[in-house]
Design an enzyme around this catalytic site. Structure first.
Site, short mmCIF file in Angstrom:
data_model
loop_
_atom_site.label_atom_id
_atom_site.label_comp_id
_atom_site.label_asym_id
_atom_site.label_seq_id
_atom_site.Cartn_x
_atom_site.Cartn_y
_atom_site.Cartn_z
N HIS B 34 -4.70 84.61 -28.31
CA HIS B 34 -4.85 83.37 -29.07
C HIS B 34 -5.99 82.55 -28.46
O HIS B 34 -6.66 82.99 -27.51
CB HIS B 34 -3.53 82.59 -29.12
CG HIS B 34 -2.95 82.26 -27.78
ND1 HIS B 34 -3.57 81.41 -26.88
CD2 HIS B 34 -1.82 82.68 -27.17
CE1 HIS B 34 -2.84 81.31 -25.79
NE2 HIS B 34 -1.77 82.09 -25.94
N HIS B 37 -6.61 82.41 -24.66
CA HIS B 37 -7.30 83.56 -24.05
C HIS B 37 -8.80 83.52 -24.35
O HIS B 37 -9.62 83.81 -23.49
CB HIS B 37 -6.74 84.87 -24.61
CG HIS B 37 -5.27 85.07 -24.40
ND1 HIS B 37 -4.36 84.98 -25.43
CD2 HIS B 37 -4.56 85.37 -23.29
CE1 HIS B 37 -3.16 85.22 -24.96
NE2 HIS B 37 -3.24 85.45 -23.66
N GLN B 61 6.69 92.97 -14.48
CA GLN B 61 6.94 91.53 -14.43
C GLN B 61 8.01 91.08 -15.43
O GLN B 61 8.24 89.89 -15.58
CB GLN B 61 5.64 90.74 -14.61
CG GLN B 61 5.05 90.77 -15.98
CD GLN B 61 3.61 90.26 -15.98
OE1 GLN B 61 2.73 90.85 -15.37
NE2 GLN B 61 3.36 89.15 -16.64
N LEU B 148 -4.58 77.09 -17.19
CA LEU B 148 -3.70 76.17 -16.47
C LEU B 148 -2.41 75.88 -17.24
O LEU B 148 -1.52 75.23 -16.72
CB LEU B 148 -4.44 74.87 -16.12
CG LEU B 148 -5.41 75.02 -14.94
CD1 LEU B 148 -6.27 73.77 -14.78
CD2 LEU B 148 -4.66 75.30 -13.65
N ASP B 150 -0.33 78.11 -17.74
CA ASP B 150 0.56 78.77 -16.78
C ASP B 150 0.14 78.37 -15.37
O ASP B 150 -0.34 79.18 -14.58
CB ASP B 150 0.48 80.29 -16.93
CG ASP B 150 1.09 80.76 -18.24
OD1 ASP B 150 2.16 80.23 -18.61
OD2 ASP B 150 0.49 81.63 -18.90
N LYS B 184 -1.30 75.03 -27.18
CA LYS B 184 -1.27 76.26 -27.99
C LYS B 184 -0.44 77.33 -27.29
O LYS B 184 -0.51 77.49 -26.07
CB LYS B 184 -2.69 76.78 -28.21
CG LYS B 184 -3.48 75.92 -29.17
CD LYS B 184 -4.48 76.71 -30.00
CE LYS B 184 -5.22 75.77 -30.93
NZ LYS B 184 -6.03 76.46 -31.94
N SER B 185 0.34 78.03 -28.08
CA SER B 185 1.20 79.09 -27.55
C SER B 185 1.60 79.99 -28.69
O SER B 185 1.80 79.53 -29.81
CB SER B 185 2.46 78.49 -26.90
OG SER B 185 3.45 79.48 -26.76
#
EC number: 6.3.2.1
Lengths: 290, 290
Positions: B34, B37, B61, B148, B150, B184-185
């Site tokens: 998205h 990235h 993970q 950032l 994450d 955004k996610s």
């Protein structure tokens, strides 16, 4: 030869070599150099444009009952020997330089360590992994050189490089021996006179085991028995272990149809000596790993 | 744009770039790209001759209760987006290629992880460390780019690079937001209509906390209270956490006299959203890490 003590300066020098497309051979040591180390440096010199060696007594790989402080150090002699042997850069960082603060990242290895010398040194190889990862990132070598005298360490470094895709080649070089065959070690000076005469029988015992394999014997138990009997017959010291395992996986084998290590450790009064042979399943000694 | 699936081919391409002295910017992703990235890729393109991006959904993970299989994948769309954004090499290895056998080496991190999202994902960051170490060794980038959004992952990667002397620079880039401010996610699509309207109040709540700091309030408890009240007033979802910690150390602070993170996570019906602000002790937002 440049002697470098700072991580940043070392990184800058390496960056310069990389821009010049120079292949770097790296020999990591804890100092107190002997012929075994010098052989690694000589081979690195043959195969690379630049040889970097490090001297760092790594506190992380010493257990609470192992004496980090008393580990022998002789920086002056080491520097002369390294220079004479053709080392281009000798990296001698302080503990503070390598570990400026408590580590947040922990590295460990789950296999290849609960056998041979790993029995008696829990956590030792975790410290080895950590310091080598740091040194590999600082030096960024093309090839790294380790002695097969510490065959278990070579197996652990092999796992490190393979598992984590380190962009470098591992070279394991043969154990350097005294004229009579005793593996060279800084600990040999701690042998009493009669112990020194006996000590060669560790090597001769391993060779007796190898003879069986050469003759077609594939049963590890019989080979271990042969080594044990030979060692016990000639040595007053106490056997710590005699093991035969696959190599580098270091797993028990029921029959010998792959590369193996035949290894022994013996306690004398004030020295514990180790030795090993890496063997092709046909019995021939493998002198270079990779 | 080259699409590469083999570790060996990728290493060869990187070796060629190194010999050409090309700086490499690297963006590691799990795909389903998205705008967040793409911003990383665009910045990497500005600052480096070559941009390498990876798409790899890393099984290491994911916890036993997290659905690795169901993680969204859309390789075709990702490839188009990456190419359009200027990526030079897209690395899409299989699990078998990255983990050809069981790992012997284990990496873990002891701090920075038992806070924020780490609470609910034990072992998650150990898997992140391992895959990033492997990717960093394969790609050998000059700079690595992370979002950032994450921020905890950025703090963990910071520890990895510092502790182990990785020869690369970490860049953390600001969270990309919708017009109203919502971060955004890919999870935003799971919000119901009224939840979508409410969700912006996570960000607005954080900004309300920031306002206090800008006005000179140095007590974390009062700032957290302000954020909590703002979020609770406007959002029907359930707060997972609202925390204020030093950054990147992620330790509790009794008074704000260093860089901090003010972070929130909120459960909606079918989405858990996170957001954060990295703040200078004077209250100003820090948009780029390093």
């Amino acid at each position: 030869m440049q002697v470098i003590r700072s991580v940043n300066t070392m990184s800058e020098i390496i960056q310069k070599y990389h821009l010049q497309h120079k292949q770097i051979g790296f020999v990591a040591t804890m100092g107190f150099l002997h012929e075994g180390h010098l052989q690694l440096m000589k081979e690195a010199k043959k195969e690379n444009a630049i040889v970097v060696a490090s001297i760092f007594v790594n506190p992380l790989q010493f257990g609470p009952n192992e004496d980090f402080e008393k580990y022998p150090r002789d920086e002056q002699s080491d520097t002369l020997l390294a220079e004479k042997t053709g080392v281009d850069v000798l990296f001698i960082p302080t503990v503070k330089e390598m570990y400026p603060h408590a580590m947040l990242i922990h590295m460990s290895i789950r296999e290849r360590v609960n056998v041979l010398c790993g029995h008696s040194r829990p956590g030792h190889f975790d410290g080895v992994l950590t310091v080598l990862t740091k040194l590999f990132h600082i030096i960024r070598p093309t090839k790294v050189y380790f002695g097969l005298k510490d065959a278990q360490q070579v197996a652990v470094v092999d796992a490190l490089i393979q598992d984590l895709n380190f962009p470098m080649e591992l070279v394991g070089l043969p154990t350097v021996r005294e004229k009579d065959g005793l593996a060279k070690s800084s600990r040999n000076v701690n042998l009493k006179e009669h112990e020194r005469r006996e000590a060669v029988w560790i090597y001769k015992g391993l060779l007796a085991g190898q003879q069986l394999l050469l003759k077609g014997e594939g049963n590890p138990a019989l080979i271990i028995k042969e080594v044990t009997q030979t060692v016990e017959k000639h040595i007053s010291g106490k056997i710590d272990y005699i093991e035969l395992l696959s190599y580098p996986a270091l797993k028990p084998v029921s029959t010998i149809n792959q590369q193996v290590i035949l290894a022994a450790a013996v306690y004398f009064d004030e020295a514990r000596l180790i030795d090993n042979l890496i063997l092709h399943p046909n019995g021939k000694i493998i002198n270079r790993y990779n």
